[in-house]
Design a protein around this motif. Structure first.
Motif, PDB file in Angstrom:
ATOM      1  N   ASP A  43      45.547  15.799 -21.419  1.00  0.00           N
ATOM      2  CA  ASP A  43      45.534  16.147 -22.849  1.00  0.00           C
ATOM      3  C   ASP A  43      44.106  16.288 -23.382  1.00  0.00           C
ATOM      4  O   ASP A  43      43.889  16.348 -24.581  1.00  0.00           O
ATOM      5  N   ASP A  51      43.095  10.194 -24.238  1.00  0.00           N
ATOM      6  CA  ASP A  51      43.708   9.051 -23.541  1.00  0.00           C
ATOM      7  C   ASP A  51      42.645   8.130 -22.928  1.00  0.00           C
ATOM      8  O   ASP A  51      42.754   6.901 -23.006  1.00  0.00           O
ATOM      9  N   LYS A  99      41.659  14.204 -36.304  1.00  0.00           N
ATOM     10  CA  LYS A  99      40.865  13.236 -37.076  1.00  0.00           C
ATOM     11  C   LYS A  99      39.821  12.515 -36.219  1.00  0.00           C
ATOM     12  O   LYS A  99      40.079  11.426 -35.699  1.00  0.00           O
ATOM     13  N   GLN A 121      47.269  19.263 -27.695  1.00  0.00           N
ATOM     14  CA  GLN A 121      46.903  18.688 -29.004  1.00  0.00           C
ATOM     15  C   GLN A 121      47.374  19.564 -30.155  1.00  0.00           C
ATOM     16  O   GLN A 121      47.599  19.083 -31.256  1.00  0.00           O
TER      17      GLN A 121
HETATM   18  N1  FO1 Z   1      46.559  11.565 -32.839  1.00  0.00           N
HETATM   19  C1  FO1 Z   1      47.102  12.020 -33.974  1.00  0.00           C
HETATM   20  O1  FO1 Z   1      48.328  11.963 -34.113  1.00  0.00           O
HETATM   21  N2  FO1 Z   1      46.328  12.581 -34.971  1.00  0.00           N
HETATM   22  C2  FO1 Z   1      44.979  12.662 -34.871  1.00  0.00           C
HETATM   23  O2  FO1 Z   1      44.327  13.182 -35.778  1.00  0.00           O
HETATM   24  C3  FO1 Z   1      44.369  12.130 -33.684  1.00  0.00           C
HETATM   25  C4  FO1 Z   1      42.990  12.118 -33.517  1.00  0.00           C
HETATM   26  C5  FO1 Z   1      42.436  11.514 -32.389  1.00  0.00           C
HETATM   27  C6  FO1 Z   1      41.063  11.423 -32.244  1.00  0.00           C
HETATM   28  C7  FO1 Z   1      40.504  10.844 -31.123  1.00  0.00           C
HETATM   29  C8  FO1 Z   1      41.342  10.332 -30.116  1.00  0.00           C
HETATM   30  O3  FO1 Z   1      40.787   9.759 -29.031  1.00  0.00           O
HETATM   31  C9  FO1 Z   1      42.709  10.401 -30.243  1.00  0.00           C
HETATM   32  C10 FO1 Z   1      43.286  10.987 -31.378  1.00  0.00           C
HETATM   33  N3  FO1 Z   1      44.662  11.065 -31.538  1.00  0.00           N
HETATM   34  C11 FO1 Z   1      45.217  11.577 -32.678  1.00  0.00           C
HETATM   35  C12 FO1 Z   1      45.563  10.565 -30.514  1.00  0.00           C
HETATM   36  C13 FO1 Z   1      45.873  11.558 -29.416  1.00  0.00           C
HETATM   37  O4  FO1 Z   1      45.883  12.877 -29.759  1.00  0.00           O
HETATM   38  C14 FO1 Z   1      47.207  11.233 -28.733  1.00  0.00           C
HETATM   39  O5  FO1 Z   1      47.552   9.903 -28.878  1.00  0.00           O
HETATM   40  C15 FO1 Z   1      47.167  11.472 -27.265  1.00  0.00           C
HETATM   41  O6  FO1 Z   1      46.591  12.667 -26.904  1.00  0.00           O
HETATM   42  C16 FO1 Z   1      48.572  11.356 -26.656  1.00  0.00           C
HETATM   43  O7  FO1 Z   1      48.486  10.575 -25.560  1.00  0.00           O
END
Ligand code: FO1
Length: 313
Positions: A36, A48, A89, A150
């Motif tokens: 991801d 992750d 974010k 994403q």
């Molecule tokens: N998950 C979200 O739902 N919204 C976000 O804006 C978001 C930002 C983000 C920034 C940095 C990071 O390391 C992770 C972030 N995540 C966010 C989590 C991420 O996209 C997911 O949890 C994983 O990709 C799924 O395993």
């Protein structure tokens, strides 16, 4: 006791932190999904890997599970002011991780090397290993067409039904030497309660990975991310359903058939025991929801004890 855990995002990171708490320093290696990962504003982002790293460093945001606690978002606000879309974010301190990672990788360091450097600076006692230094990207087939991970997960809020999943680049990718060494040297292998389709499967799908895992005689235990027919976090339940899989710990066990010796399921799913045992796995039914550090450590030690009491195949 050397433990190798396979993990994706938030659920995987929680169990990994419990494992780190109950093991001696240096005895835990976490192999983390990188399918991801993506690039944004020229920066290489590994959600992750960062979620696991920040959680093990004790600095993750307790509300979201991802990102850093007490973050500010001034950089993102400025980008938005410049007319950019700010759907992902990224906090100000988190930006530093991506800037440094990208810069080091451009100078020739591997993702594995950069992750080791960042983890050490954050005081992480365990080895956080990206599953591969080669690029792999999860692409989802939906009614809206093909979506990057994403794009599906954050930008569109996981609202699309998923009909198929492509792991772009998987055939050319390889697990790193470090990952293979962690697996062959492990006394126990734990599949964390991460999404089995988009977090654990990319790790297992790397060429050579199943062979490495099955040739290890260490007991292999998976902790189910499905409790009472629902995913604890994220879209795993809806994804399993739209891909025609059973949304239960039994459904997860079927995906790990031939690999895993035991499944840890929640007490409320006790009635699934016989079905999972029929697949050829032992079952531990316990409290599997991790609300605090105490829950994480307890689930981690129960999982390790369960593995230790098993004869591996
Ligand atoms: N998950 C979200 O739902 N919204 C976000 O804006 C978001 C930002 C983000 C920034 C940095 C990071 O390391 C992770 C972030 N995540 C966010 C989590 C991420 O996209 C997911 O949890 C994983 O990709 C799924 O395993």
């Amino acid at each position: 006791m050397k433990v190798c855990a396979l993990a994706g995002g938030v659920g995987g990171a929680k169990l990994a932190s419990g494992l780190q708490d109950v093991l001696s320093p240096g005895d835990l290696t976490i192999v983390v999904n990188t399918a991801d990962d993506f690039d944004l504003w020229g920066l290489h982002i590994c959600p992750d890997v960062d979620t696991v790293m920040y959680t093990l460093a004790g600095i993750s945001n307790p509300e979201t599970g991802w990102g850093i606690a007490g973050e500010s978002f001034e950089t993102l606000n400025m980008l938005e002011h410049f007319g950019e879309e700010a759907w992902f974010k990224l906090g100000d301190r988190d930006f530093a991780t991506h800037v440094l990672r990208t810069s080091r990788m451009r100078s020739g360091e591997t993702l594995t090397e950069v992750t080791a450097r960042l983890s050490a600076a954050l005081g992480v006692e365990s080895a956080v290993l990206p599953m591969s230094d080669d690029p792999v990207a999860t692409v989802l087939e939906t009614q809206e067409g093909r979506l990057e991970f994403q794009e599906y997960f954050v930008r569109r809020g996981q609202r699309d039904e998923v009909f198929g999943i492509e792991l772009r680049g998987i055939e050319e990718a390889r697990p790193t030497e470090g990952v293979l060494a962690a697996i062959s040297g492990a006394d126990a292998i734990v599949l964390c309660p991460s999404n089995p389709v988009v977090s654990v499967r990319p790790i297992l799908a790397l060429p050579g990975m199943m062979e490495a895992l099955t040739s290890s005689s260490a007991p292999k235990v998976a902790v189910s991310p499905i409790v009472g027919g629902r995913a604890l976090k994220g879209p795993a339940d809806r994804m399993l359903a739209s891909l025609g899989r059973e949304v239960s710990s039994t459904g997860v066990a079927r995906m790990y058939e031939g690999l895993v010796d035991g499944m840890v399921i929640d007490r409320i799913d006790e009635r699934e025991r016989a079905g999972i045992e029929a697949i050829g796995m032992r079952v531990l039914a316990t409290e599997s929801v991790m609300r605090d550090a105490e829950d994480r450590a307890r689930l981690a030690s129960e999982t390790l004890e369960f593995g230790a009491g098993m004869v591996a195949h």
